[in-house]
Design a protein around this motif. Structure first.
Motif, PDB file in Angstrom:
ATOM      1  N   LEU A  59       0.859  -1.195   0.000  1.00 22.33           N
ATOM      2  CA  LEU A  59       0.000   0.000   0.000  1.00 22.33           C
ATOM      3  C   LEU A  59       0.889   1.236   0.000  1.00 22.33           C
ATOM      4  O   LEU A  59       1.798   1.348   0.824  1.00 22.33           O
ATOM      5  CB  LEU A  59      -0.893   0.012   1.237  1.00 22.33           C
ATOM      6  N   GLU A  60       0.625   2.149  -0.920  1.00 28.35           N
ATOM      7  CA  GLU A  60       1.317   3.441  -0.930  1.00 28.35           C
ATOM      8  C   GLU A  60       0.294   4.540  -0.692  1.00 28.35           C
ATOM      9  O   GLU A  60      -0.741   4.586  -1.355  1.00 28.35           O
ATOM     10  CB  GLU A  60       2.027   3.687  -2.260  1.00 28.35           C
ATOM     11  N   VAL A  61       0.602   5.419   0.254  1.00 25.65           N
ATOM     12  CA  VAL A  61      -0.255   6.579   0.542  1.00 25.65           C
ATOM     13  C   VAL A  61       0.459   7.813   0.024  1.00 25.65           C
ATOM     14  O   VAL A  61       1.452   8.264   0.600  1.00 25.65           O
ATOM     15  CB  VAL A  61      -0.537   6.696   2.052  1.00 25.65           C
ATOM     16  N   TYR A  83      -0.984  -1.080  -4.421  1.00 24.74           N
ATOM     17  CA  TYR A  83      -2.151  -0.195  -4.467  1.00 24.74           C
ATOM     18  C   TYR A  83      -1.699   1.183  -4.000  1.00 24.74           C
ATOM     19  O   TYR A  83      -1.225   1.338  -2.872  1.00 24.74           O
ATOM     20  CB  TYR A  83      -3.253  -0.718  -3.552  1.00 24.74           C
ATOM     21  N   THR A  84      -1.841   2.167  -4.862  1.00 29.23           N
ATOM     22  CA  THR A  84      -1.345   3.503  -4.529  1.00 29.23           C
ATOM     23  C   THR A  84      -2.469   4.526  -4.599  1.00 29.23           C
ATOM     24  O   THR A  84      -3.223   4.571  -5.578  1.00 29.23           O
ATOM     25  CB  THR A  84      -0.157   3.902  -5.425  1.00 29.23           C
ATOM     26  N   PHE A  85      -2.575   5.332  -3.546  1.00 27.47           N
ATOM     27  CA  PHE A  85      -3.644   6.327  -3.423  1.00 27.47           C
ATOM     28  C   PHE A  85      -3.088   7.736  -3.549  1.00 27.47           C
ATOM     29  O   PHE A  85      -2.088   8.078  -2.905  1.00 27.47           O
ATOM     30  CB  PHE A  85      -4.335   6.201  -2.059  1.00 27.47           C
ATOM     31  N   GLU A  86      -3.752   8.555  -4.355  1.00 24.51           N
ATOM     32  CA  GLU A  86      -3.417   9.976  -4.480  1.00 24.51           C
ATOM     33  C   GLU A  86      -4.687  10.784  -4.262  1.00 24.51           C
ATOM     34  O   GLU A  86      -5.689  10.593  -4.956  1.00 24.51           O
ATOM     35  CB  GLU A  86      -2.831  10.278  -5.858  1.00 24.51           C
ATOM     36  N   ILE A  87      -4.640  11.694  -3.294  1.00 25.14           N
ATOM     37  CA  ILE A  87      -5.842  12.458  -2.943  1.00 25.14           C
ATOM     38  C   ILE A  87      -6.065  13.649  -3.874  1.00 25.14           C
ATOM     39  O   ILE A  87      -7.186  14.140  -4.011  1.00 25.14           O
ATOM     40  CB  ILE A  87      -5.758  12.922  -1.468  1.00 25.14           C
ATOM     41  N   GLU A 109      -2.100  -0.644  -9.009  1.00 22.66           N
ATOM     42  CA  GLU A 109      -3.488  -0.183  -9.009  1.00 22.66           C
ATOM     43  C   GLU A 109      -3.472   1.261  -8.511  1.00 22.66           C
ATOM     44  O   GLU A 109      -3.220   1.511  -7.325  1.00 22.66           O
ATOM     45  CB  GLU A 109      -4.337  -1.061  -8.095  1.00 22.66           C
ATOM     46  N   PHE A 110      -3.710   2.205  -9.411  1.00 24.08           N
ATOM     47  CA  PHE A 110      -3.662   3.634  -9.090  1.00 24.08           C
ATOM     48  C   PHE A 110      -5.068   4.117  -8.776  1.00 24.08           C
ATOM     49  O   PHE A 110      -5.971   4.011  -9.604  1.00 24.08           O
ATOM     50  CB  PHE A 110      -3.060   4.402 -10.258  1.00 24.08           C
ATOM     51  N   LEU A 122     -10.640  -1.857   0.926  1.00 25.74           N
ATOM     52  CA  LEU A 122     -10.150  -2.838  -0.039  1.00 25.74           C
ATOM     53  C   LEU A 122     -10.261  -4.255   0.518  1.00 25.74           C
ATOM     54  O   LEU A 122     -10.276  -5.230  -0.244  1.00 25.74           O
ATOM     55  CB  LEU A 122      -8.697  -2.543  -0.414  1.00 25.74           C
ATOM     56  N   GLY A 123     -10.283  -4.383   1.838  1.00 21.39           N
ATOM     57  CA  GLY A 123     -10.374  -5.705   2.447  1.00 21.39           C
ATOM     58  C   GLY A 123      -9.110  -6.532   2.297  1.00 21.39           C
ATOM     59  O   GLY A 123      -9.163  -7.764   2.245  1.00 21.39           O
ATOM     60  N   ILE A 124      -7.960  -5.840   2.228  1.00 18.33           N
ATOM     61  CA  ILE A 124      -6.674  -6.509   2.017  1.00 18.33           C
ATOM     62  C   ILE A 124      -5.780  -6.312   3.236  1.00 18.33           C
ATOM     63  O   ILE A 124      -5.727  -5.219   3.806  1.00 18.33           O
ATOM     64  CB  ILE A 124      -5.963  -5.930   0.768  1.00 18.33           C
ATOM     65  N   MET A 125      -5.076  -7.371   3.639  1.00 19.19           N
ATOM     66  CA  MET A 125      -4.022  -7.234   4.633  1.00 19.19           C
ATOM     67  C   MET A 125      -2.709  -7.057   3.880  1.00 19.19           C
ATOM     68  O   MET A 125      -2.367  -7.867   3.020  1.00 19.19           O
ATOM     69  CB  MET A 125      -3.957  -8.459   5.541  1.00 19.19           C
ATOM     70  N   PHE A 126      -2.000  -5.982   4.192  1.00 18.88           N
ATOM     71  CA  PHE A 126      -0.796  -5.647   3.444  1.00 18.88           C
ATOM     72  C   PHE A 126       0.460  -6.144   4.145  1.00 18.88           C
ATOM     73  O   PHE A 126       0.510  -6.296   5.362  1.00 18.88           O
ATOM     74  CB  PHE A 126      -0.728  -4.129   3.238  1.00 18.88           C
ATOM     75  N   ASP A 127       1.480  -6.380   3.346  1.00 20.00           N
ATOM     76  CA  ASP A 127       2.793  -6.802   3.846  1.00 20.00           C
ATOM     77  C   ASP A 127       3.728  -5.611   4.026  1.00 20.00           C
ATOM     78  O   ASP A 127       4.671  -5.672   4.808  1.00 20.00           O
ATOM     79  CB  ASP A 127       3.440  -7.782   2.860  1.00 20.00           C
TER      80      ASP A 127
END
Length: 210
Positions: A59-61, A83-87, A109-110, A122-127
């Motif tokens: 996950l990238e914030v 999975y990367t999020f940009e506000i 996934e952008f 997302l319901g995902i546990m991240f590493d």
């Protein structure tokens, strides 16, 4: 102007891929805050850390122009996903075109949106989680990430020395500096994790969830 030592370092690490160099140049030419892009040294470190940790889900914030996302995706295994999020939706057209044009587009996934609200959905546990978003909300972001980070997983937080402002009283009333200081103090006192700050570039904190 880069220092001689920095030049020496860059000459003795993995070369910056041409695609990322062109992205870095475009970021600095076409965006206001071009220096926010990770760049050669940090990009290679992020790739190396991903290669070492070998996460399946990252996950990238804070995507910004996509430099760090592409760098990390280069280190992912074949079945890995970032999975990367940009506000800031004003960055979408620029960033999406560079991500989709990269050799690792299938691993990224952008998403335009607020990671604090949307990532848990997302319901995902991240590493692995890479934090590089709004410094004023770093502590909130950290708590959100802790809830979806697996036991033994890692977090990397960028800009945790904030140009040295964290020890400069001239910035005591600056909200972003306050956000970083609050985050640093909070993590240092959190017995759920182990952490170390690397004095690299603008400060990079490595955190492991016990």
């Amino acid at each position: 102007m880069r220092s001689e030592l920095e030049q020496y370092i860059l000459q003795h690490i993995e070369p910056e891929p041409d695609y990322l160099y062109r992205l870095w140049r475009a970021t600095n030419i076409h965006t206001i805050h071009g220096r926010m892009a990770s760049g050669h040294l940090q990009g290679r470190i992020l790739k190396m850390l991903v290669s070492m940790i070998r996460p399946q889900r990252v996950l990238e914030v804070g995507t910004f122009s996509g430099y760090s996302a592409i760098s990390m995706a280069e280190g992912l295994p074949d079945d890995g996903k970032l999975y990367t999020f940009e506000i800031n939706d004003e960055m979408e057209d620029f960033t999406r075109s560079w991500i989709e044009g990269s050799a690792v587009a299938d691993k990224i996934e952008f998403i335009i949106g607020d990671a604090l609200q949307e990532a848990p959905k997302l319901g995902i546990m991240f590493d692995l989680v890479f934090m590089d978003g709004d410094k004023r909300t770093y502590r909130d972001c950290y708590e959100m990430a802790m809830g979806i980070l697996r036991k033994g997983g890692f977090m990397i937080a960028d800009n945790t020395l904030w140009d040295g402002h964290v020890v400069d009283h001239a910035y005591d009333k600056d909200h972003q500096t306050q956000g970083i200081e609050t985050f640093n103090d909070y993590v240092a006192a959190d017995n759920r994790v182990e952490q170390v700050i690397l004095p690299l570039r603008d400060g990079l904190t490595l955190i492991r969830k016990k």
